[in-house]
Design a protein around this motif. Structure first.
Motif, mmCIF file in Angstrom:
data_model
loop_
_atom_site.group_PDB
_atom_site.id
_atom_site.type_symbol
_atom_site.label_atom_id
_atom_site.label_comp_id
_atom_site.label_asym_id
_atom_site.label_seq_id
_atom_site.Cartn_x
_atom_site.Cartn_y
_atom_site.Cartn_z
ATOM 1 N N LEU A 1 0.831 -1.211 0.000
ATOM 2 C CA LEU A 1 0.000 0.000 0.000
ATOM 3 C C LEU A 1 0.861 1.255 0.000
ATOM 4 C CD1 LEU A 1 -2.776 -0.972 2.583
ATOM 5 C CD2 LEU A 1 -2.727 -1.343 0.110
ATOM 6 N N LEU B 1 -2.107 6.690 0.903
ATOM 7 C CA LEU B 1 -3.497 6.214 0.891
ATOM 8 C C LEU B 1 -4.217 6.615 2.188
ATOM 9 C CD1 LEU B 1 -5.172 4.170 -0.953
ATOM 10 C CD2 LEU B 1 -4.568 2.466 0.757
ATOM 11 N N ILE C 1 -6.311 6.104 5.429
ATOM 12 C CA ILE C 1 -6.422 4.947 6.314
ATOM 13 C C ILE C 1 -7.764 4.255 6.099
ATOM 14 C CG2 ILE C 1 -6.609 4.236 8.730
ATOM 15 C CD1 ILE C 1 -4.555 6.304 9.451
ATOM 16 N N LYS D 1 -9.518 4.029 3.427
ATOM 17 C CA LYS D 1 -9.523 3.198 2.214
ATOM 18 C C LYS D 1 -8.698 1.923 2.404
ATOM 19 C CE LYS D 1 -10.785 6.375 -1.302
ATOM 20 N NZ LYS D 1 -10.348 7.227 -2.400
ATOM 21 N N SER D 2 -7.662 2.030 3.227
ATOM 22 C CA SER D 2 -6.806 0.849 3.409
ATOM 23 C C SER D 2 -7.605 -0.303 4.010
ATOM 24 C CB SER D 2 -5.610 1.186 4.295
ATOM 25 O OG SER D 2 -6.025 1.403 5.633
ATOM 26 N N LEU E 1 4.081 -1.028 3.639
ATOM 27 C CA LEU E 1 3.798 0.316 3.141
ATOM 28 C C LEU E 1 4.973 0.794 2.299
ATOM 29 C CD1 LEU E 1 2.389 1.846 6.442
ATOM 30 C CD2 LEU E 1 1.133 0.860 4.510
ATOM 31 N N LEU F 1 1.905 -2.270 7.828
ATOM 32 C CA LEU F 1 0.591 -1.927 8.370
ATOM 33 C C LEU F 1 -0.010 -3.188 8.985
ATOM 34 C CD1 LEU F 1 -1.942 0.068 8.420
ATOM 35 C CD2 LEU F 1 -2.603 -1.052 6.291
ATOM 36 N N ARG G 1 -4.007 9.793 6.528
ATOM 37 C CA ARG G 1 -3.389 8.882 5.563
ATOM 38 C C ARG G 1 -2.489 7.907 6.310
ATOM 39 N NH1 ARG G 1 -4.385 10.863 0.574
ATOM 40 N NH2 ARG G 1 -5.401 12.897 0.734
ATOM 41 N N LEU G 2 -2.084 6.860 5.610
ATOM 42 C CA LEU G 2 -1.226 5.860 6.274
ATOM 43 C C LEU G 2 0.054 6.512 6.778
ATOM 44 C CD1 LEU G 2 -1.793 2.881 3.826
ATOM 45 C CD2 LEU G 2 -2.644 3.097 6.161
#
Ligand code: ADP
Length: 329
Positions: free
Chosen positions: A37, A41, A43, A45-46, A60, A72, A98-99
């Motif tokens: 990922l 992106l 979080i 959506k992950s 990640l 992750l 976001r991540l």
């Protein structure tokens, strides 16, 4: 030592030798897919991506610097939940994270960031196991560097489960020597257990996982009989779509949201032996064993890290251990 002890040690030595002559690369199947990922992106959506792909973790990637940016796992989502609980007024913010914000979230809730360790795929598997035990990581990314560009590539991720399965499948001659009952070995945890009931809230169970630093909480009835197990990965479907307010609903409701292919719960008795546990690992997707008595009452829990630790370290002389761990870093 009794003949049983001698055999047990012989079995353990056989497995350790095996781990020293195999590499992490050997654990990988001939063909596999890896979902990586992008750190940019959302979080939110992950979560969907993990669920759609039937996975619970992913490496990640920082595409700006073309570098591996950590792993992750469900622990990260638990951190997001803790953040949400500490700063409920920031719910709009939480949706926009976001991540790449995960490290910041750790900092704000005051948890010590997990050390991101990785191993080279061609290093002995024994080394990967030692690193996992040392850092308490449940999975470890295999990271290689391209000779020409000097860039990192994530080859795959191996878990404690994959390693124990690999041991089980290739060491039947050694695992069959492990004939001492688990209780006698002190394998697992038998006191001060963290448990919950079907009516506990999901948040209460998450609190227990954080407080005890564990990945599963047995769910029992009023007679302490085992009904189910709530796992850290069960958190993922709970917060799908940003439904954080559902965390105050009950464990019973959350468990009914489990994927259809849920592998089930594995139990054993205190008189069971490690050879039969390895048989179970050989045949099934085991993430831990819950120890119960003849009336299904909860007695203890054996995690994969308990097994890995025993297999690698039991009977090793202290100085050997110290010497080896200092050369690992
Ligand atoms: P793993 O690292 O394999 O995922 P855990 O993090 O769940 O395992 O377990 C870490 C340690 O805590 C192990 O020694 C295990 O026996 C113990 N443990 C696991 N679950 C519980 C629980 N619900 N209550 C008390 N101790 C536990």
């Amino acid at each position: 030592p009794s003949p049983l002890d001698k055999e047990q040690l012989q079995g353990l030595r056989g497995i350790r030798e095996f781990l020293k002559v195999r590499t992490s690369y050997d654990v990988l199947p001939l063909s596999f897919r890896l979902v990586v990922l992008d750190n940019d992106l959302l979080i939110k959506k992950s979560l969907n991506i993990l669920i759609q792909n039937g996975i619970v973790s992913a490496p990640l990637w920082d595409s700006r610097n073309s570098a591996f940016a950590g792993l992750l796992t469900s622990t990260d989502y638990i951190n997001v939940i803790q953040y949400y609980c500490q700063f409920p007024e920031e719910i709009d913010q939480v949706d926009k994270f976001r991540l790449s914000s995960l490290r910041e979230i750790e900092r704000r809730i005051g948890v010590v960031p997990l050390e991101t360790v990785s191993v080279h795929p061609m290093k002995p598997l024994y080394e990967a196991c030692r690193r996992m035990l040392k850092t308490r990581a449940r999975r470890i990314p295999l990271v290689d560097t391209d000779d020409e560009t000097g860039r990192e590539t994530v080859v795959s991720v191996i878990t404690q489960y994959r390693i124990l399965k690999f041991i089980a499948v290739n060491n039947e001659q050694h695992t069959m020597l492990l004939k001492k009952p688990v209780r006698e070995l002190g394998l697992g945890t038998y006191s001060k257990m963290a448990t919950a009931t079907m009516n506990s809230s999901v948040l209460d169970v998450i609190d227990l996982m954080v407080k005890y630093n564990i990945s599963a909480v047995p769910i029992v009835d009023q007679d302490y009989k085992l009904l189910n197990v709530f796992e850290a990965v069960d958190v993922i479907p709970c917060i799908k779509g940003g439904a954080y307010d559902e965390l105050s609903s009950t464990v019973g409701g959350a468990l009914s949201r489990r994927a259809e292919d849920f592998g089930g719960i594995y139990i054993c008795g205190e008189d069971d032996r490690l050879d039969s546990i390895f048989d179970t690992i050989r045949k099934s997707r085991v993430h831990r064993l819950i120890v119960v008595d003849d009336d299904s009452r909860l007695k203890g829990i054996i995690s994969l890290s308990d097994i890995l630790k025993y297999v690698l370290l039991f009977g090793e002389e202290e100085d050997v251990i110290r010497q080896q761990s200092s050369t690992l870093i």
